[in-house]
Scaffold this active site. Structure first.
Site, PDB file in Angstrom:
ATOM      1  N   HIS A  72      20.294  -4.275  29.169  1.00 31.52           N
ATOM      2  CA  HIS A  72      21.592  -4.222  28.811  1.00 31.52           C
ATOM      3  C   HIS A  72      21.609  -2.814  27.859  1.00 31.52           C
ATOM      4  O   HIS A  72      20.737  -2.599  26.941  1.00 31.52           O
ATOM      5  CB  HIS A  72      22.227  -5.318  28.166  1.00 31.52           C
ATOM      6  CG  HIS A  72      22.618  -6.196  28.876  1.00 31.52           C
ATOM      7  ND1 HIS A  72      23.211  -7.482  28.465  1.00 31.52           N
ATOM      8  CD2 HIS A  72      22.170  -6.789  30.318  1.00 31.52           C
ATOM      9  CE1 HIS A  72      23.374  -8.201  29.557  1.00 31.52           C
ATOM     10  NE2 HIS A  72      22.666  -7.884  30.588  1.00 31.52           N
ATOM     11  N   TYR A 200      31.011 -10.751  22.810  1.00 31.67           N
ATOM     12  CA  TYR A 200      31.399 -11.372  21.695  1.00 31.67           C
ATOM     13  C   TYR A 200      32.742 -11.335  21.235  1.00 31.67           C
ATOM     14  O   TYR A 200      33.472 -10.247  21.200  1.00 31.67           O
ATOM     15  CB  TYR A 200      30.624 -11.006  20.346  1.00 31.67           C
ATOM     16  CG  TYR A 200      28.849 -11.101  20.636  1.00 31.67           C
ATOM     17  CD1 TYR A 200      28.238 -10.203  21.291  1.00 31.67           C
ATOM     18  CD2 TYR A 200      28.430 -11.799  19.471  1.00 31.67           C
ATOM     19  CE1 TYR A 200      26.820 -10.527  21.195  1.00 31.67           C
ATOM     20  CE2 TYR A 200      27.187 -12.129  19.607  1.00 31.67           C
ATOM     21  CZ  TYR A 200      26.470 -11.160  20.257  1.00 31.67           C
ATOM     22  OH  TYR A 200      24.908 -11.506  20.305  1.00 31.67           O
ATOM     23  N   PRO A 290      22.358 -17.874  15.315  1.00 32.05           N
ATOM     24  CA  PRO A 290      21.771 -17.201  16.762  1.00 32.05           C
ATOM     25  C   PRO A 290      22.769 -15.992  17.019  1.00 32.05           C
ATOM     26  O   PRO A 290      22.620 -15.174  17.903  1.00 32.05           O
ATOM     27  CB  PRO A 290      22.120 -18.218  17.670  1.00 32.05           C
ATOM     28  CG  PRO A 290      23.058 -19.301  16.953  1.00 32.05           C
ATOM     29  CD  PRO A 290      22.993 -19.271  15.746  1.00 32.05           C
ATOM     30  N   LYS A 294      18.254 -13.228  16.905  1.00 30.19           N
ATOM     31  CA  LYS A 294      17.310 -12.475  16.045  1.00 30.19           C
ATOM     32  C   LYS A 294      15.782 -13.456  16.067  1.00 30.19           C
ATOM     33  O   LYS A 294      14.827 -13.195  15.821  1.00 30.19           O
ATOM     34  CB  LYS A 294      17.388 -12.211  14.502  1.00 30.19           C
ATOM     35  CG  LYS A 294      18.377 -11.197  14.382  1.00 30.19           C
ATOM     36  CD  LYS A 294      17.846  -9.802  14.998  1.00 30.19           C
ATOM     37  CE  LYS A 294      18.921  -8.740  15.051  1.00 30.19           C
ATOM     38  NZ  LYS A 294      18.503  -7.505  15.778  1.00 30.19           N
ATOM     39  N   TYR A 382      21.166  -4.367  16.042  1.00 26.99           N
ATOM     40  CA  TYR A 382      21.262  -5.355  17.555  1.00 26.99           C
ATOM     41  C   TYR A 382      19.889  -5.171  18.232  1.00 26.99           C
ATOM     42  O   TYR A 382      19.440  -6.088  18.597  1.00 26.99           O
ATOM     43  CB  TYR A 382      22.483  -5.363  18.156  1.00 26.99           C
ATOM     44  CG  TYR A 382      22.939  -6.369  19.163  1.00 26.99           C
ATOM     45  CD1 TYR A 382      22.084  -6.178  20.332  1.00 26.99           C
ATOM     46  CD2 TYR A 382      23.607  -7.412  18.458  1.00 26.99           C
ATOM     47  CE1 TYR A 382      22.191  -7.634  21.185  1.00 26.99           C
ATOM     48  CE2 TYR A 382      23.602  -8.541  19.283  1.00 26.99           C
ATOM     49  CZ  TYR A 382      23.205  -8.470  20.583  1.00 26.99           C
ATOM     50  OH  TYR A 382      23.467  -9.723  21.485  1.00 26.99           O
TER      51      TYR A 382
HETATM   52  C1  PHB Z   1      21.576 -16.103  24.538  1.00 28.79           C
HETATM   53  O1  PHB Z   1      21.364 -17.395  24.450  1.00 28.79           O
HETATM   54  O2  PHB Z   1      20.917 -15.461  25.070  1.00 28.79           O
HETATM   55  C2  PHB Z   1      22.039 -15.515  23.150  1.00 28.79           C
HETATM   56  C3  PHB Z   1      22.443 -16.270  22.220  1.00 28.79           C
HETATM   57  C4  PHB Z   1      22.987 -15.933  20.986  1.00 28.79           C
HETATM   58  C5  PHB Z   1      23.196 -14.301  21.093  1.00 28.79           C
HETATM   59  C6  PHB Z   1      22.883 -13.447  22.226  1.00 28.79           C
HETATM   60  C7  PHB Z   1      22.424 -14.209  23.155  1.00 28.79           C
HETATM   61  O3  PHB Z   1      23.735 -13.796  19.887  1.00 28.79           O
END
Ligand code: PHB
Ligand code: APR
Length: 389
Positions: A72, A200, A290, A294, A382
Site C-alpha cells: 500500500h 480510518y 491497534p 504497531k 505509520y
Molecule cells: C489489521 O487488522 O490489519 C489492522 C489493525 C489495525 C490497524 C491497521 C490494520 O490500525
C-alpha cells in the site's frame, strides 16, 4: 537440556529472535504453550512497516510475503463524510505491506524447522530461575514430563499475559499504564474490497476502520464500549454501523463473517525491559492500541536489538549492548506509543469529550490531510521510523 538462548513464546518476537540468532550461528530453543496449529491460525493485525518488510526479505523469510502480500502506498482518512487519501509513497518514498501476522508466523515456523530449529509446542508450567546468574534456567513440562533448560540468556517473548514479566521481583519494574473507555469489535468477512487501501473513519457514531487480508477478505473494526459483550453485536448491527460510519466510502459490500472478536484498548510499558539475563521483548514489555498497527512491528524491532546484543556478547564478550538493551528499545517503543495514542485520540469518541472536542478532532484531521508537513509526519510514523543502526 542446554542452549545458548532459551526463548519463551513463539509469536513474532520469539520466532524472529530465534531466526536472527540462528543466522549468527547462535543456538536457541523456543518453548511455546500452544500448539503449532493454534499459533498459525491465530488471527491478528496484518500491517508490516517498511523496514520490517526489508528485514523479512533480507533474512530469507519474506519470499511468500513478496508473492502474496498487498503493498500500500498510503491510506485514507474519512471524516465529515469525505475520503482523503494520504500518499506515503509520494510524500516519503515508502509504503506499508498488508500481510496477516499469522502468515508471518507460518513463514518463520517453517524456516526455523527447515533450519533444524527447536520449537517445543504445548509446553506448560514454564518458570524461570537464576536469571541474575550466568546460567539461568527454565523449568517446564512437556508431554507430561518435567524438563529443565539451562541457557546463557532468556528471551521473554511470551506476550502480555505470559510469565516472564511477572517473574521479575516487585519493585524492579516501573509500570506505565493507560486504559481507554472504549474497545473494538472486529470482523473478518468474505467480501470484495471497499477500497484498495485502508480507511480510518471518524464519525459521530464512533470510529470505524476498513482494512483487508486479500482482495476477497475484508477486515473491519468498530469502536464499541470497553466491556462490550460480543453477543450485543449481531451481524446486522455490525453491518449497519459499518455502512453508517464509513459513509464516505465508495462501496462497502457485505459478506459472510468468518471471524468476530473484541479488542480492548490499552497503552502499557514496563521499564526496564530486562532483569539480569532475562530480556523482555514485544508484548511482554509493552502493548498499545491497534490504531497505529504497531504491535508486531515493535516486537520485531525489539528482537533485532536483542539479537545484535547477544551476538556481540558471544562474538567479543562485550556486554554494553546488552546493558543498553532496554534504553535502545524504549526510544522506539515510546515513539510508537505516542503515535498509537495520537491515532486513537484523534479518531475515537471519548465519553468525557463534548462538542468542542469533536470539532477539535475534525480540525486536526483537516489539518493533517491539508498540510504536507503534517502528512509527512503521519507517513513517517505509520510506515515505521528508521531502525537505529
Ligand atoms: C489489521 O487488522 O490489519 C489492522 C489493525 C489495525 C490497524 C491497521 C490494520 O490500525
Ligand atoms: N509459556 C510458553 N509460551 C507462552 C506462555 C508461557 N507461559 N505464555 C504465552 N506464551 C506464548 C503465546 O501462546 C504466544 O504464542 O507466547 C507467545 C507470545 O506471542 P504474542 O502474544 O504474539 O507476542 P509477541 O511475539 O510479542 O508479538 C506481539 O503479537 O499478539 C500480537 O498484537 C500483538 O501484534 C502484536 C504481536
Amino acid at each position: 537440556m542446554r542452549t545458548r538462548v532459551g526463548i519463551i513464546g513463539a509469536g513474532p518476537a520469539g520466532l524472529m529472535l530465534s531466526h536472527l540468532l540462528h543466522l549468527e550461528g547462535i543456538d536457541s530453543i523456543i518453548l511455546e504453550s500452544r500448539s503449532r496449529a493454534y499459533i498459525e491460525g491465530r488471527i491478528r493485525a496484518g500491517l508490516i512497516e517498511h523496514w520490517a518488510r526489508d528485514l523479512l526479505i533480507e533474512t530469507g523469510v519474506g519470499e511468500r510475503m513478496q508473492r502474496e502480500s498487498l503493498f500500500h502506498h498510503g491510506l485514507h482518512f474519512c471524516f465529515d463524510g469525505e475520503l482523503h487519501h494520504i500518499d506515503f509513497q509520494k510524500l516519503i518514498g515508502k509504503g506499508v505491506t498488508v500481510y496477516g501476522q499469522q502468515e508471518v508466523i507460518k513463514d518463520l515456523v517453517a524456516r526455523r524447522l527447515a533450519d533444524g530449529g527447536q520449537i517445543l509446542f504445548d509446553v506448560s508450567d514454564v518458570a524461570v530461575h537464576d536469571v541474575l546468574g550466568a546460567s539461568p534456567r527454565i523449568t517446564f513440562s512437556h508431554h507430561g514430563a518435567p524438563q529443565e533448560l539451562t541457557c546463557d540468556f532468556i528471551g521473554g517473548c511470551d506476550g502480555f499475559h505470559g510469565i516472564c514479566r511477572p517473574s521479575i521481583p516487585a519493585g524492579v519494574l516501573t509500570f506505565y499504564d493507560r486504559e481507554y473507555p472504549f474497545g473494538w469489535v472486529g470482523i473478518l468477512s468474505e467480501s470484495p474490497p471497499a477500497d484498495d487501501e485502508l480507511i480510518y473513519s471518524h464519525h459521530e457514531r464512533g470510529f470505524a476502520l476498513y482494512t483487508m487480508r486479500s482482495p476477497s477478505l475484508a477486515r473491519l473494526y468498530l469502536q464499541c464500549a470497553p466491556d462490550e459483550d460480543i453477543d450485543n453485536w449481531p451481524e446486522r448491527r455490525i453491518w449497519d454501523e459499518l455502512h453508517a460510519r464509513l459513509a464516505g466510502t465508495r462501496t462497502l459490500k457485505e459478506g459472510k463473517i468468518v471471524d468476530k472478536l473484541l479488542t480492548a484498548m490499552r497503552s502499557f510499558v514496563v521499564e526496564p525491559m530486562q532483569y539480569g539475563r532475562l530480556f523482555l521483548a514485544g508484548d511482554s514489555a509493552h502493548i498499545q492500541p491497534p490504531t497505529g498497527a504497531k504491535g508486531m512491528n515493535l516486537a520485531l524491532a525489539d528482537v533485532m536489538v536483542l539479537a545484535r546484543a547477544i551476538t556481540a556478547h558471544v562474538r567479543t564478550g562485550r556486554n554494553d549492548l546488552l546493558e543498553r538493551y532496554s534504553q535502545t528499545c524504549l526510544r522506539r517503543v515510546w515513539k510508537a506509543q505516542r503515535f498509537s495514542w495520537w491515532m486513537t485520540q484523534i479518531f475515537h469518541l471519548h465519553p468525557a469529550d463534548n462538542a468542542f472536542d469533536r470539532k477539535r478532532q475534525l480540525a486536526e484531521l483537516a489539518y493533517v490531510v491539508s498540510s504536507e508537513a503534517a502528512s509527512i509526519s503521519l507517513a513517517e510514523n505509520y510506515v515505521g521510523l528508521p531502525v537505529e543502526a
